[in-house]
Motif scaffolding. Structure first.
Motif, mmCIF file in Angstrom:
data_model
loop_
_atom_site.group_PDB
_atom_site.id
_atom_site.type_symbol
_atom_site.label_atom_id
_atom_site.label_comp_id
_atom_site.label_asym_id
_atom_site.label_seq_id
_atom_site.Cartn_x
_atom_site.Cartn_y
_atom_site.Cartn_z
ATOM 1 N N HIS A 67 2.864 10.389 8.223
ATOM 2 C CA HIS A 67 1.966 9.481 7.854
ATOM 3 C C HIS A 67 1.517 8.949 9.192
ATOM 4 O O HIS A 67 2.045 8.968 10.033
ATOM 5 N N ALA A 68 0.188 8.591 9.212
ATOM 6 C CA ALA A 68 -0.416 7.696 10.213
ATOM 7 C C ALA A 68 0.262 6.268 10.157
ATOM 8 O O ALA A 68 0.377 5.746 9.134
ATOM 9 N N PRO A 69 0.886 5.932 11.361
ATOM 10 C CA PRO A 69 1.619 4.330 11.341
ATOM 11 C C PRO A 69 0.864 3.431 10.625
ATOM 12 O O PRO A 69 1.529 2.510 9.835
ATOM 13 N N LEU A 70 -0.493 3.357 10.898
ATOM 14 C CA LEU A 70 -1.196 2.395 10.608
ATOM 15 C C LEU A 70 -1.463 2.442 9.017
ATOM 16 O O LEU A 70 -1.341 1.154 8.403
ATOM 17 N N ALA A 71 -1.473 3.563 8.456
ATOM 18 C CA ALA A 71 -1.588 3.542 6.899
ATOM 19 C C ALA A 71 -0.206 3.162 6.488
ATOM 20 O O ALA A 71 -0.262 2.458 5.348
ATOM 21 N N ILE A 72 0.872 3.445 6.709
ATOM 22 C CA ILE A 72 2.165 2.854 6.288
ATOM 23 C C ILE A 72 2.247 1.491 6.303
ATOM 24 O O ILE A 72 2.682 0.741 5.527
ATOM 25 N N ALA A 73 1.649 0.931 7.581
ATOM 26 C CA ALA A 73 1.743 -0.625 7.810
ATOM 27 C C ALA A 73 0.775 -1.320 6.858
ATOM 28 O O ALA A 73 1.261 -2.422 6.176
ATOM 29 N N GLU A 74 -0.264 -0.717 6.446
ATOM 30 C CA GLU A 74 -1.178 -1.262 5.464
ATOM 31 C C GLU A 74 -0.753 -1.279 3.936
ATOM 32 O O GLU A 74 -0.805 -2.285 3.325
ATOM 33 N N GLN A 75 -0.086 -0.194 3.937
ATOM 34 C CA GLN A 75 0.731 -0.168 2.373
ATOM 35 C C GLN A 75 1.635 -1.139 2.279
ATOM 36 O O GLN A 75 1.741 -1.677 1.009
ATOM 37 N N PHE A 76 2.671 -1.254 3.279
ATOM 38 C CA PHE A 76 3.699 -2.013 3.002
ATOM 39 C C PHE A 76 3.332 -3.465 3.128
ATOM 40 O O PHE A 76 3.885 -4.562 2.720
ATOM 41 N N GLY A 77 2.079 -3.848 3.959
ATOM 42 C CA GLY A 77 1.796 -5.153 4.169
ATOM 43 C C GLY A 77 1.222 -5.461 2.907
ATOM 44 O O GLY A 77 1.387 -6.797 2.505
ATOM 45 N N LEU A 78 0.551 -4.489 2.017
ATOM 46 C CA LEU A 78 -0.177 -5.024 0.930
ATOM 47 C C LEU A 78 0.939 -5.204 -0.138
ATOM 48 O O LEU A 78 0.899 -5.935 -1.066
ATOM 49 N N LEU A 79 2.005 -4.292 -0.120
ATOM 50 C CA LEU A 79 3.004 -4.538 -1.254
ATOM 51 C C LEU A 79 3.850 -6.018 -0.795
ATOM 52 O O LEU A 79 4.218 -6.608 -1.767
ATOM 53 N N GLU A 80 3.873 -6.210 0.433
ATOM 54 C CA GLU A 80 4.815 -7.708 0.475
ATOM 55 C C GLU A 80 3.675 -8.810 0.227
ATOM 56 O O GLU A 80 4.103 -9.746 -0.331
ATOM 57 N N ALA A 81 2.425 -8.513 0.190
ATOM 58 C CA ALA A 81 1.482 -9.515 -0.319
ATOM 59 C C ALA A 81 1.302 -9.444 -1.919
ATOM 60 O O ALA A 81 1.350 -10.769 -2.429
ATOM 61 N N LEU A 82 1.749 -8.473 -2.375
ATOM 62 C CA LEU A 82 1.810 -8.241 -3.963
ATOM 63 C C LEU A 82 3.241 -8.963 -4.427
ATOM 64 O O LEU A 82 3.118 -9.787 -5.389
ATOM 65 N N HIS A 83 4.115 -8.740 -3.786
ATOM 66 C CA HIS A 83 5.517 -8.991 -4.259
ATOM 67 C C HIS A 83 6.353 -9.578 -3.007
ATOM 68 O O HIS A 83 7.275 -9.193 -2.326
#
Length: 364
Positions: A103-119
């Motif tokens: 994966h592109a590092p930015l894509a992972i950062a966005e995904q897990f930043g979103l997960l942290e915002a959700l939970h």
């Protein structure tokens, strides 16, 4: 991060031991698909297991990235974690792990930043450097990009800067950060089955998770390397390591009954190693399979790394392993055919330690 955020991150990393368990207990789940089941049924069972894990007193629940494996439904951890987060309220959730080279590092950062915002405060980002699949599938995932395994530290650094929004001045990405980007970010864990990630995690002062369940001969050397390489960081003042361990508990029949269940995953792994991946066989199929001497040796070696038996026997075996390795946390995986047997195994282990009796007590 501020000092307060750093202290919170360290607390999020260190697990909580409950009941009579001498160390935190967690779960690694692959959403296994057995013969006769669909992927939808497997994912439904994983959701039920996550709810049970929270109820039974496990500390965290990780899912892993695998591709091209009919016996594993957890191909995209971020999607599954978001779903599990919506069905739980306190259980820590994470990846065990996301395979960074895919994966592109930015894509992972966005995904897990979103997960942290959700939970908020419930997400772990575990990273591995293996492809999690065969080479042909890895090439398809990466769309022809030629990835150097030794490039992992650079990609990890890039991912960290995206999460923190702190690329140095003059860097091509200096104006970029992952969005969403809240007051905290998920703790990063490095995963491994050899010494490379152990040493890197130590040098960076990150928590380390070792795959004892499929690389048992390397567990003690890797943990020793991690501890000897460790440098205190803003994340951790001291080393913190967990190990993944296969364990199967049964209500009756002891080791023989548990071994019969575990043999299904053993036969599935044998087929995977031979390039013939498929759903997890039934215990009946595994028992009737005509093993060659070499195959029988493989199965015996595989089962030799599984903690088997009645709940008390499993608890004793896990404690022996914890003492031998010095692991700070144990992450159990019960990879067997049949959703009822799998969920029951985790519940019996929790009962053996009385986890639900003391969910608020911290022993670490």
């Amino acid at each position: 991060m501020t000092g307060e955020d750093q202290r919170q991150t360290r607390q999020d990393i260190r697990g909580v031991a409950r009941g009579t368990a001498p160390a935190p207990l967690s779960i690694l789940d692959l959403a296994p698909v057995g013969v006769g089941y669909t992927a939808a049924q497997a994912l439904s069972a994983t959701t039920e297991l996550a709810r049970g894990a929270e109820r039974w007193g496990y500390h965290r629940f990780w899912v892993a990235e695998h591709h091209g494996m009919p016996g594993v439904a957890s191909s995209t951890p971020a999607v599954l974690i978001a779903h599990l987060g919506a069905h739980t309220s306190t259980l820590r959730l994470g990846s065990g792990g996301v395979m960074l080279p895919n994966h592109a590092p930015l894509a992972i950062a966005e995904q897990f930043g979103l997960l942290e915002a959700l939970h908020p405060g419930r997400i772990d980002l575990g990273l591995g450097r293996a492809p999690g699949t065969d080479q042909a599938t890895a090439r398809a995932l990466r769309r022809g990009e030629h990835e150097d395994p030794d490039d992992f530290p650079r990609r990890l650094s890039e991912l960290t800067h995206f999460l923190d929004g702190d690329f140095p001045a003059g860097h091509p990405y200096a104006r970029l950060s992952a969005v969403p980007n809240g007051p905290q970010r998920p703790p990063i864990w490095l995963l491994g089955s050899s010494g490379f990630s152990a040493q890197l995690a130590g040098r960076l002062g990150l928590p380390f998770a070792f795959a004892h369940h499929f690389s048992a001969e390397n567990t003690v050397p890797a943990l020793e390397l991690y501890r000897s390489s460790f440098r205190a960081s803003e994340v951790l003042a001291e080393p913190y390591a967990l190990i993944g361990v296969s364990a199967v508990a049964v209500p009756e029949g002891g080791r023989q009954a548990a071994r019969r269940l575990a043999a299904s995953a053993g036969l599935g792994m044998l087929r995977l190693r031979r390039g013939m991946p498929g759903p997890i066989p039934t215990p009946e199929e595994a028992a009737a399979y005509p093993y060659s001497p070499a195959e029988a040796d493989f199965l015996d070696n595989w089962l030799g790394n599984v903690v088997l038996g009645a709940p008390g026997e499993v608890a004793e075996g896990l404690e022996e392993l914890r003492k031998r390795t010095g692991a700070d946390e144990l992450m159990v995986t019960s990879h067997v055919h049949g959703h009822h047997a799998r969920l029951l195994s985790y519940e019996l282990i929790a009962e053996a330690y009385g986890l639900t009796a003391d969910q608020g007590a911290e022993r670490s």
